[in-house]
Write a protein that holds these residues in place. Structure first.
Motif, PDB file in Angstrom:
ATOM      1  N   VAL A  24      39.938  38.622  27.144  1.00  0.00           N
ATOM      2  CA  VAL A  24      40.482  39.984  27.041  1.00  0.00           C
ATOM      3  C   VAL A  24      41.991  39.902  26.779  1.00  0.00           C
ATOM      4  N   PHE A  25      42.502  40.805  25.936  1.00  0.00           N
ATOM      5  CA  PHE A  25      43.923  40.845  25.606  1.00  0.00           C
ATOM      6  C   PHE A  25      44.660  41.762  26.573  1.00  0.00           C
ATOM      7  N   SER A  26      45.783  41.295  27.110  1.00  0.00           N
ATOM      8  CA  SER A  26      46.690  42.152  27.861  1.00  0.00           C
ATOM      9  C   SER A  26      48.084  41.541  27.842  1.00  0.00           C
ATOM     10  N   GLU A  27      49.007  42.247  27.211  1.00  0.00           N
ATOM     11  CA  GLU A  27      50.390  41.788  27.144  1.00  0.00           C
ATOM     12  C   GLU A  27      51.126  42.041  28.449  1.00  0.00           C
ATOM     13  N   ALA A  28      50.675  43.026  29.232  1.00  0.00           N
ATOM     14  CA  ALA A  28      51.385  43.434  30.442  1.00  0.00           C
ATOM     15  C   ALA A  28      50.816  42.839  31.733  1.00  0.00           C
ATOM     16  N   ALA A  29      49.634  42.255  31.690  1.00  0.00           N
ATOM     17  CA  ALA A  29      48.975  41.785  32.914  1.00  0.00           C
ATOM     18  C   ALA A  29      49.735  40.627  33.556  1.00  0.00           C
ATOM     19  N   GLU A  30      49.713  40.621  34.871  1.00  0.00           N
ATOM     20  CA  GLU A  30      50.230  39.489  35.642  1.00  0.00           C
ATOM     21  C   GLU A  30      49.074  38.668  36.205  1.00  0.00           C
ATOM     22  N   ARG A  31      47.896  39.270  36.208  1.00  0.00           N
ATOM     23  CA  ARG A  31      46.681  38.635  36.717  1.00  0.00           C
ATOM     24  C   ARG A  31      45.493  39.419  36.165  1.00  0.00           C
ATOM     25  N   VAL A  32      44.405  38.717  35.838  1.00  0.00           N
ATOM     26  CA  VAL A  32      43.181  39.378  35.388  1.00  0.00           C
ATOM     27  C   VAL A  32      42.019  38.790  36.181  1.00  0.00           C
ATOM     28  N   GLU A  33      41.249  39.667  36.815  1.00  0.00           N
ATOM     29  CA  GLU A  33      40.048  39.260  37.534  1.00  0.00           C
ATOM     30  C   GLU A  33      38.827  39.668  36.728  1.00  0.00           C
ATOM     31  N   LEU A  34      37.855  38.786  36.688  1.00  0.00           N
ATOM     32  CA  LEU A  34      36.547  39.083  36.124  1.00  0.00           C
ATOM     33  C   LEU A  34      35.643  39.423  37.297  1.00  0.00           C
ATOM     34  N   CYS A  35      35.068  40.621  37.291  1.00  0.00           N
ATOM     35  CA  CYS A  35      34.198  41.073  38.378  1.00  0.00           C
ATOM     36  C   CYS A  35      32.767  41.138  37.861  1.00  0.00           C
ATOM     37  N   LEU A  36      31.868  40.448  38.556  1.00  0.00           N
ATOM     38  CA  LEU A  36      30.454  40.424  38.201  1.00  0.00           C
ATOM     39  C   LEU A  36      29.684  41.249  39.216  1.00  0.00           C
ATOM     40  N   PHE A  37      28.705  42.006  38.746  1.00  0.00           N
ATOM     41  CA  PHE A  37      27.924  42.889  39.604  1.00  0.00           C
ATOM     42  C   PHE A  37      26.457  42.481  39.566  1.00  0.00           C
ATOM     43  N   ASP A  38      25.830  42.398  40.760  1.00  0.00           N
ATOM     44  CA  ASP A  38      24.406  42.069  40.803  1.00  0.00           C
ATOM     45  C   ASP A  38      23.581  43.355  40.717  1.00  0.00           C
ATOM     46  N   ASP A  39      22.262  43.230  40.786  1.00  0.00           N
ATOM     47  CA  ASP A  39      21.382  44.387  40.632  1.00  0.00           C
ATOM     48  C   ASP A  39      21.567  45.431  41.722  1.00  0.00           C
ATOM     49  N   ALA A  40      22.053  45.015  42.893  1.00  0.00           N
ATOM     50  CA  ALA A  40      22.285  45.946  43.993  1.00  0.00           C
ATOM     51  C   ALA A  40      23.671  46.585  43.924  1.00  0.00           C
ATOM     52  N   GLY A  41      24.494  46.163  42.961  1.00  0.00           N
ATOM     53  CA  GLY A  41      25.833  46.719  42.818  1.00  0.00           C
ATOM     54  C   GLY A  41      26.899  45.936  43.554  1.00  0.00           C
ATOM     55  N   ALA A  42      26.526  44.860  44.247  1.00  0.00           N
ATOM     56  CA  ALA A  42      27.523  44.027  44.931  1.00  0.00           C
ATOM     57  C   ALA A  42      28.326  43.267  43.884  1.00  0.00           C
ATOM     58  N   GLN A  43      29.617  43.116  44.145  1.00  0.00           N
ATOM     59  CA  GLN A  43      30.464  42.441  43.174  1.00  0.00           C
ATOM     60  C   GLN A  43      31.018  41.140  43.720  1.00  0.00           C
ATOM     61  N   SER A  44      31.269  40.203  42.820  1.00  0.00           N
ATOM     62  CA  SER A  44      32.021  38.995  43.130  1.00  0.00           C
ATOM     63  C   SER A  44      33.038  38.844  42.013  1.00  0.00           C
TER      64      SER A  44
END
Length: 73
Positions: A24-44
């Motif tokens: 993903v492109f971001s010129e302004a970001a200081e950090r980027v997290e990738l969030c994954l969601f399971d079938d129940a909606g829980a994220q990691s």
């Protein structure tokens, strides 16, 4: 969850048969997290480990089509 450096291109989520590259492109970001969601909606979440020319990227083995995800910037 172990994330590898991955590649800056192509942008988006790209499955290669063994895992998925996230980019993903971001010129302004200081950090980027990738969030994954399971079938129940829980994220990691994991930080995208690499930045190449304002493109944040990482590769997750064993993640394939149908995986719900989002970015936190």
């Amino acid at each position: 969850m172990k994330i590898w450096p991955g590649a800056p291109y192509p942008l988006g989520a790209t499955y290669d048969g063994a895992g998925t590259n996230f980019s993903v492109f971001s010129e302004a970001a200081e950090r980027v997290e990738l969030c994954l969601f399971d079938d129940a909606g829980a994220q990691s979440c994991v930080d995208l480990p690499e930045v190449t020319g304002y493109i944040w990227h990482g590769y997750l083995p064993n993640i394939g089509p149908g995986q719900r995800y989002g970015y936190r910037v």
